[in-house]
Design a protein around this motif. Sequence first.
Motif, short mmCIF file in Angstrom:
data_model
loop_
_atom_site.label_atom_id
_atom_site.label_comp_id
_atom_site.label_asym_id
_atom_site.label_seq_id
_atom_site.Cartn_x
_atom_site.Cartn_y
_atom_site.Cartn_z
N ASP A 1 8.85 16.01 0.76
CA ASP A 1 8.53 16.60 2.05
C ASP A 1 9.21 15.76 3.13
O ASP A 1 8.61 14.91 3.77
CB ASP A 1 7.01 16.61 2.25
CG ASP A 1 6.59 17.38 3.51
OD1 ASP A 1 7.47 17.63 4.36
OD2 ASP A 1 5.40 17.71 3.63
N ASN A 2 10.52 16.02 3.30
CA ASN A 2 11.33 15.16 4.16
C ASN A 2 10.86 15.16 5.61
O ASN A 2 10.95 14.15 6.30
CB ASN A 2 12.80 15.59 4.09
CG ASN A 2 13.41 15.35 2.72
OD1 ASN A 2 13.05 14.40 2.04
ND2 ASN A 2 14.33 16.21 2.32
N GLU A 3 10.37 16.30 6.08
CA GLU A 3 9.93 16.38 7.46
C GLU A 3 8.71 15.49 7.69
O GLU A 3 8.64 14.76 8.68
CB GLU A 3 9.59 17.83 7.81
CG GLU A 3 9.21 18.03 9.28
CD GLU A 3 8.99 19.49 9.62
OE1 GLU A 3 8.40 19.75 10.69
OE2 GLU A 3 9.39 20.35 8.82
N ARG A 4 7.76 15.54 6.76
CA ARG A 4 6.58 14.70 6.90
C ARG A 4 6.94 13.23 6.77
O ARG A 4 6.44 12.39 7.51
CB ARG A 4 5.53 15.07 5.85
CG ARG A 4 4.22 14.31 6.03
CD ARG A 4 3.23 14.54 4.91
NE ARG A 4 2.78 15.92 4.82
CZ ARG A 4 1.61 16.27 4.27
NH1 ARG A 4 0.79 15.35 3.80
NH2 ARG A 4 1.27 17.53 4.20
N PHE A 5 7.83 12.91 5.82
CA PHE A 5 8.23 11.52 5.62
C PHE A 5 8.93 10.98 6.86
O PHE A 5 8.67 9.86 7.30
CB PHE A 5 9.15 11.42 4.41
CG PHE A 5 9.50 10.01 4.04
CD1 PHE A 5 8.68 9.27 3.19
CD2 PHE A 5 10.65 9.40 4.53
CE1 PHE A 5 8.99 7.96 2.85
CE2 PHE A 5 10.96 8.09 4.20
CZ PHE A 5 10.13 7.38 3.35
N ALA A 6 9.81 11.78 7.46
CA ALA A 6 10.54 11.35 8.66
C ALA A 6 9.57 11.12 9.82
O ALA A 6 9.73 10.16 10.59
CB ALA A 6 11.58 12.40 9.04
N ALA A 7 8.57 11.99 9.95
CA ALA A 7 7.59 11.82 11.03
C ALA A 7 6.78 10.54 10.85
O ALA A 7 6.50 9.83 11.82
CB ALA A 7 6.66 13.04 11.08
N LEU A 8 6.42 10.23 9.60
CA LEU A 8 5.67 9.02 9.33
C LEU A 8 6.51 7.78 9.62
O LEU A 8 6.02 6.78 10.15
CB LEU A 8 5.20 9.00 7.88
CG LEU A 8 3.98 9.85 7.56
CD1 LEU A 8 3.74 9.89 6.06
CD2 LEU A 8 2.74 9.32 8.27
N THR B 1 0.82 -1.21 0.00
CA THR B 1 0.00 0.00 0.00
C THR B 1 0.86 1.26 0.00
O THR B 1 0.53 2.25 -0.65
CB THR B 1 -0.92 0.02 1.24
OG1 THR B 1 -1.77 -1.12 1.19
CG2 THR B 1 -1.77 1.27 1.27
N LYS B 2 1.97 1.24 0.72
CA LYS B 2 2.76 2.45 0.84
C LYS B 2 3.74 2.65 -0.31
O LYS B 2 4.51 3.60 -0.31
CB LYS B 2 3.50 2.46 2.17
CG LYS B 2 4.83 1.72 2.23
CD LYS B 2 5.46 1.90 3.59
CE LYS B 2 6.91 1.58 3.66
NZ LYS B 2 7.79 2.07 2.63
N HIS B 3 3.66 1.78 -1.31
CA HIS B 3 4.53 1.94 -2.48
C HIS B 3 4.31 3.31 -3.11
O HIS B 3 3.19 3.71 -3.38
CB HIS B 3 4.24 0.85 -3.50
CG HIS B 3 5.01 1.00 -4.77
ND1 HIS B 3 6.36 0.80 -4.84
CD2 HIS B 3 4.62 1.37 -6.02
CE1 HIS B 3 6.77 1.01 -6.08
NE2 HIS B 3 5.73 1.37 -6.80
N GLY B 4 5.39 4.04 -3.32
CA GLY B 4 5.29 5.36 -3.94
C GLY B 4 5.05 6.48 -2.96
O GLY B 4 4.82 7.62 -3.36
N LEU B 5 5.12 6.17 -1.65
CA LEU B 5 4.86 7.20 -0.65
C LEU B 5 5.79 8.39 -0.79
O LEU B 5 5.36 9.55 -0.78
CB LEU B 5 4.99 6.60 0.75
CG LEU B 5 4.90 7.57 1.92
CD1 LEU B 5 3.49 8.14 2.03
CD2 LEU B 5 5.31 6.91 3.22
N ALA B 6 7.08 8.13 -0.93
CA ALA B 6 8.05 9.23 -1.00
C ALA B 6 7.77 10.15 -2.18
O ALA B 6 7.84 11.38 -2.06
CB ALA B 6 9.47 8.66 -1.08
N ASP B 7 7.45 9.56 -3.33
CA ASP B 7 7.15 10.39 -4.51
C ASP B 7 5.88 11.22 -4.28
O ASP B 7 5.81 12.39 -4.68
CB ASP B 7 6.97 9.51 -5.74
CG ASP B 7 8.27 8.86 -6.17
OD1 ASP B 7 9.35 9.38 -5.80
OD2 ASP B 7 8.21 7.83 -6.86
N ALA B 8 4.89 10.63 -3.63
CA ALA B 8 3.63 11.34 -3.41
C ALA B 8 3.82 12.53 -2.47
O ALA B 8 3.13 13.54 -2.60
CB ALA B 8 2.58 10.39 -2.84
#
Length: 206
Positions: free
Chosen positions: A121-128, A110-117
């Motif tokens: 947004d490195n801050e949001r990605f790091a928090a997730l 399900t999370k495939h492609g999350l970083a591209d989406a």
Amino acid sequence: MATDSTAGQSPSRGRRADAQRNRHTVLTAAAEVFVTSGVDAPIRQIAARAGVGVATIYRHFPTRADLVTAVYRHQIEACAEAGPNLLASADSPLDALRQWIDLFVDFLVTKHGLADALQSDNERFAALHAYFLDRLLPVCAHLLDATVEAGNIRPGTQPYELMRGIGNLCIGRDNDPRYDPRRLIALLLHGLQRPETDPKRPAADD
């Protein structure tokens, strides 16, 4: 005349409950669509699966990044809550671990492609990612401890190593239809088992 407590419920509370149901329905539908069509799937496809209007989705999630982030968190929670439930209902801790790993693999897909989406947004990605580890590592550890205590697998497997290994095996799944990571994940779990739990393996000599 006194009114019934249900009938006297405020309209605003009813609207909030409806909004929560709509939000949950959208997240479930989006997760299903992401598995088959990726995180770039048209919003109208998600709306059709959820049975709501496109405007409803945008009202809850103004941007695609908001929607993908919410789906990611929704799936983390579902996977975290499943661990104790599976331990309580499965035939053995090993069966519970197997079923949880299946759910975990579904989550990874399900999370495939999350970083591209999230568009860098490195801050949001790091928090997730931190949220992912905080919620799922203890669940995986609890399942592993239960299987060790039951004598199903050898002690010493670290939850982070297992989750990281499963994640690595899932890489490339969408790019090669001949590759099924679940087969290798099954072999990985098979390798963790004690010899006496595997009827196909001879017992070690005394």
